[in-house]
Design a protein around this motif. Structure first.
Motif, PDB file in Angstrom:
ATOM      1  N   ASP A   1       0.821  -1.208   0.000  1.00 59.07           N
ATOM      2  CA  ASP A   1       0.000   0.000   0.000  1.00 59.07           C
ATOM      3  C   ASP A   1       0.859   1.264   0.000  1.00 59.07           C
ATOM      4  N   VAL A   2       1.922   1.259   0.806  1.00 62.66           N
ATOM      5  CA  VAL A   2       2.812   2.414   0.848  1.00 62.66           C
ATOM      6  C   VAL A   2       3.458   2.624  -0.518  1.00 62.66           C
ATOM      7  N   ALA A   3       3.930   1.540  -1.125  1.00 66.56           N
ATOM      8  CA  ALA A   3       4.567   1.649  -2.441  1.00 66.56           C
ATOM      9  C   ALA A   3       3.599   2.198  -3.477  1.00 66.56           C
ATOM     10  N   GLU A   4       2.351   1.722  -3.428  1.00 68.09           N
ATOM     11  CA  GLU A   4       1.347   2.206  -4.380  1.00 68.09           C
ATOM     12  C   GLU A   4       1.097   3.702  -4.204  1.00 68.09           C
ATOM     13  N   GLU A   5       1.063   4.134  -2.955  1.00 62.32           N
ATOM     14  CA  GLU A   5       0.814   5.556  -2.695  1.00 62.32           C
ATOM     15  C   GLU A   5       1.983   6.411  -3.179  1.00 62.32           C
ATOM     16  N   VAL A   6       3.206   5.971  -2.905  1.00 63.03           N
ATOM     17  CA  VAL A   6       4.384   6.720  -3.359  1.00 63.03           C
ATOM     18  C   VAL A   6       4.434   6.752  -4.884  1.00 63.03           C
ATOM     19  N   GLU A   7       4.141   5.626  -5.517  1.00 63.67           N
ATOM     20  CA  GLU A   7       4.109   5.578  -6.982  1.00 63.67           C
ATOM     21  C   GLU A   7       3.136   6.615  -7.530  1.00 63.67           C
ATOM     22  N   GLY A   8       1.946   6.666  -6.943  1.00 62.20           N
ATOM     23  CA  GLY A   8       0.939   7.599  -7.419  1.00 62.20           C
ATOM     24  C   GLY A   8       1.366   9.049  -7.281  1.00 62.20           C
ATOM     25  N   ILE A   9       2.046   9.361  -6.192  1.00 63.75           N
ATOM     26  CA  ILE A   9       2.522  10.730  -5.970  1.00 63.75           C
ATOM     27  C   ILE A   9       3.570  11.107  -7.021  1.00 63.75           C
ATOM     28  N   LEU A  10       4.543  10.224  -7.223  1.00 63.89           N
ATOM     29  CA  LEU A  10       5.627  10.544  -8.158  1.00 63.89           C
ATOM     30  C   LEU A  10       5.166  10.510  -9.613  1.00 63.89           C
ATOM     31  N   ALA A  11       4.064   9.816  -9.890  1.00 60.85           N
ATOM     32  CA  ALA A  11       3.547   9.754 -11.258  1.00 60.85           C
ATOM     33  C   ALA A  11       2.545  10.862 -11.561  1.00 60.85           C
ATOM     34  N   ASP A  12       2.095  11.583 -10.542  1.00 62.27           N
ATOM     35  CA  ASP A  12       1.086  12.615 -10.756  1.00 62.27           C
ATOM     36  C   ASP A  12       1.618  13.695 -11.699  1.00 62.27           C
ATOM     37  N   PRO A  13       0.814  14.140 -12.670  1.00 67.78           N
ATOM     38  CA  PRO A  13       1.282  15.152 -13.625  1.00 67.78           C
ATOM     39  C   PRO A  13       1.620  16.497 -12.991  1.00 67.78           C
ATOM     40  N   ARG A  14       1.220  16.715 -11.735  1.00 63.89           N
ATOM     41  CA  ARG A  14       1.586  17.955 -11.044  1.00 63.89           C
ATOM     42  C   ARG A  14       2.865  17.795 -10.241  1.00 63.89           C
ATOM     43  N   GLY A  15       3.464  16.594 -10.314  1.00 62.94           N
ATOM     44  CA  GLY A  15       4.693  16.313  -9.578  1.00 62.94           C
ATOM     45  C   GLY A  15       5.944  16.717 -10.333  1.00 62.94           C
ATOM     46  N   TRP A  16       7.091  16.166  -9.897  1.00 61.95           N
ATOM     47  CA  TRP A  16       8.378  16.586 -10.455  1.00 61.95           C
ATOM     48  C   TRP A  16       8.583  16.197 -11.910  1.00 61.95           C
ATOM     49  N   THR A  17       7.820  15.224 -12.414  1.00 66.21           N
ATOM     50  CA  THR A  17       7.977  14.867 -13.822  1.00 66.21           C
ATOM     51  C   THR A  17       7.546  16.008 -14.744  1.00 66.21           C
ATOM     52  N   ALA A  18       6.775  16.966 -14.212  1.00 64.45           N
ATOM     53  CA  ALA A  18       6.320  18.097 -15.020  1.00 64.45           C
ATOM     54  C   ALA A  18       7.463  19.011 -15.423  1.00 64.45           C
ATOM     55  N   ASP A  19       8.659  18.818 -14.824  1.00 62.81           N
ATOM     56  CA  ASP A  19       9.781  19.669 -15.224  1.00 62.81           C
ATOM     57  C   ASP A  19      10.342  19.263 -16.579  1.00 62.81           C
ATOM     58  N   GLY A  20       9.835  18.156 -17.152  1.00 61.87           N
ATOM     59  CA  GLY A  20      10.278  17.728 -18.472  1.00 61.87           C
ATOM     60  C   GLY A  20      11.602  17.010 -18.477  1.00 61.87           C
ATOM     61  N   ASP A  21      12.191  16.819 -17.296  1.00 60.24           N
ATOM     62  CA  ASP A  21      13.511  16.192 -17.205  1.00 60.24           C
ATOM     63  C   ASP A  21      13.519  15.012 -16.239  1.00 60.24           C
ATOM     64  N   SER A  22      12.760  15.124 -15.165  1.00 61.57           N
ATOM     65  CA  SER A  22      12.771  14.085 -14.135  1.00 61.57           C
ATOM     66  C   SER A  22      11.892  12.898 -14.523  1.00 61.57           C
ATOM     67  N   ALA A  23      12.373  11.712 -14.207  1.00 66.51           N
ATOM     68  CA  ALA A  23      11.619  10.483 -14.444  1.00 66.51           C
ATOM     69  C   ALA A  23      11.913   9.532 -13.291  1.00 66.51           C
ATOM     70  N   PHE A  24      10.954   8.678 -12.986  1.00 71.75           N
ATOM     71  CA  PHE A  24      11.089   7.774 -11.842  1.00 71.75           C
ATOM     72  C   PHE A  24      10.631   6.372 -12.220  1.00 71.75           C
ATOM     73  N   GLN A  25      11.201   5.399 -11.539  1.00 72.51           N
ATOM     74  CA  GLN A  25      10.775   4.014 -11.699  1.00 72.51           C
ATOM     75  C   GLN A  25      11.026   3.276 -10.397  1.00 72.51           C
ATOM     76  N   ARG A  26       9.976   2.675  -9.843  1.00 70.02           N
ATOM     77  CA  ARG A  26      10.162   1.917  -8.605  1.00 70.02           C
ATOM     78  C   ARG A  26      10.711   0.538  -8.909  1.00 70.02           C
ATOM     79  N   VAL A  27      11.671   0.108  -8.095  1.00 72.01           N
ATOM     80  CA  VAL A  27      12.264  -1.215  -8.229  1.00 72.01           C
ATOM     81  C   VAL A  27      12.272  -1.863  -6.842  1.00 72.01           C
ATOM     82  N   SER A  28      12.520  -3.146  -6.815  1.00 73.34           N
ATOM     83  CA  SER A  28      12.612  -3.836  -5.521  1.00 73.34           C
ATOM     84  C   SER A  28      13.986  -4.472  -5.319  1.00 73.34           C
ATOM     85  N   GLY A  29      14.878  -4.258  -6.262  1.00 69.76           N
ATOM     86  CA  GLY A  29      16.222  -4.806  -6.139  1.00 69.76           C
ATOM     87  C   GLY A  29      17.147  -4.168  -7.163  1.00 69.76           C
ATOM     88  N   GLY A  30      18.425  -4.507  -7.076  1.00 67.48           N
ATOM     89  CA  GLY A  30      19.392  -3.937  -7.999  1.00 67.48           C
ATOM     90  C   GLY A  30      19.767  -2.515  -7.634  1.00 67.48           C
TER      91      GLY A  30
END
Length: 278
Positions: A131-160
Motif C-alpha cells: 500500500d505504501v509503495a502504491e501511494e508513493v508511486e501515485g505521488i511521483l507519477a502525478d502530472p503535477r509532480g516533479w515529472t512536469a519539469d520535463g527532465d525528471s523520471a522515476f521508476q520503482r524497483v525492488s532490487g538492484g
C-alpha cells in the motif's frame, strides 16, 4: 486516492502534503510531509547538485525544522492517532531499524533516464509495504509532480541499483538515520539524507494540523518536498497573499498568506514556487 484534494483544487491548489512538520532535506526538517524543529539542521549535498541543498534539514513532506507533536503520548513509548480511514493507529516511538522492501516495481514515469527508487517500511509496523509503495508511486507519477519539469523520471524497483530509497520508519529510527547525516529531526520530522528519503511514521499517519483532515494530501507533500531536496531544490517562500504554497516552502513554519498546496506544479504544468529562502 486523491479524492480528498478536491476542495483544495477548487482553490487553484493541488493539495498540501505532509512534509510541513519537517524542513530541509526534509519537508518538515528539510517532506515534508515544513517544521517546528528547535534548530535548523546542517545542509547536506544533494545527489544532483555539487553544492549544498538549502532545503536539506529535518522536517513534509517536508524540510526539517521541528514543531511540537500534534498528538498526545498514549504511553511512554507510543502515541495514538487515527488512520485516514478513521481507525485507531498506535505509533511506536522507535523500532528495530531494519526494513522490508516492497516487492515488484513500476513502469517508468516522466521523460529522460529514470531515477530508480525503492520503498522500504520498517519491520514490525502494521503498514502494508504494498500500500505504501502504491501511494508513493501515485505521488511521483502525478502530472503535477516533479515529472512536469520535463527532465525528471522515476521508476520503482525492488532490487538492484537504486538512486534513492523512500523509507517509512518510527520517529526514533528516523532520528537515528537523519542524525547520522547531521540533521536533527527531534522525533517529529521527515528528512532527506544521502540517498534516503526518510518519512516519519507519525507524520505519515497524522499529518499536521493544517492537513489533519486530508492526511493523504500531506503524504504527497512529504514525498514531493523530500524528493525535491534529493533533486537539488532548496526552500522557497510564499509568493504572495492567496497564492498556492510551494511544495518546497516550509509550510509548517506558517503559511504567510499562502493557501495549502502539495504539488510543485499546477494542473497546467506551471511551477508553483516562490522567492528563495535560506
Amino acid at each position: 486516492m486523491w479524492g480528498g484534494l478536491g476542495v483544495v483544487a477548487a482553490l487553484g491548489v493541488a493539495g498540501f502534503a505532509a512534509v510541513c512538520w519537517t524542513t530541509g532535506g526534509t519537508e518538515e526538517l528539510a517532506g515534508g510531509a515544513g517544521s517546528g524543529a528547535s534548530a535548523e539542521p546542517s545542509p547536506e549535498r544533494s545527489r544532483r547538485s555539487s553544492s549544498p541543498s538549502p532545503g536539506q534539514s529535518p522536517g513534509a513532506g517536508t524540510g526539517a525544522s521541528r514543531s511540537p507533536s500534534s498528538s498526545p503520548s498514549s504511553s511512554p513509548g507510543e502515541s495514538g492517532s487515527s488512520s485516514p480511514s478513521g481507525s485507531p493507529v498506535t505509533i511506536p516511538r522507535t523500532g528495530p531499524g531494519t526494513f522490508t522492501t516492497a516487492s515488484g516495481g513500476s513502469g517508468k514515469v516522466g521523460k529522460g533516464a529514470p531515477l530508480r527508487y525503492r520503498v522500504d517500511v520498517e519491520k514490525g509496523l502494521s503498514l502494508s509495504t504494498a500500500d505504501v509503495a502504491e501511494e508513493v508511486e501515485g505521488i511521483l507519477a502525478d502530472p503535477r509532480g516533479w515529472t512536469a519539469d520535463g527532465d525528471s523520471a522515476f521508476q520503482r524497483v525492488s532490487g538492484g541499483r537504486t538512486d534513492f530509497v523512500v523509507k517509512v520508519a518510527t520517529p526514533g529510527t528516523v532520528d537515528d538515520i537523519c542524525g547520522a547525516g547531521g540533521l536533527n529531526t527531534g522525533g517529529e520530522y521527515n528528512c532527506h539524507v544521502g540517498d534516503n528519503v526518510m518519512v516519519n511514521l507519525e507524520r505519515w499517519e497524522q499529518a499536521t494540523p493544517v492537513y489533519a483532515k486530508d492526511v493523504k494530501a500531506y503524504r504527497a507533500l512529504i514525498i514531493n518536498h523530500e524528493v525535491g531536496h534529493f533533486l537539488g531544490h532548496g526552500h522557497v517562500g510564499c509568493p504572495g497573499e492567496g497564492e498556492p504554497a510551494p511544495a518546497m516552502m516550509q509550510q509548517i513554519k506558517g503559511m504567510n498568506g499562502c493557501v495549502p498546496n502539495v504539488w510543485p506544479y499546477d494542473s497546467e504544468g506551471r511551477p508553483v514556487t516562490g522567492p528563495s529562502v535560506p
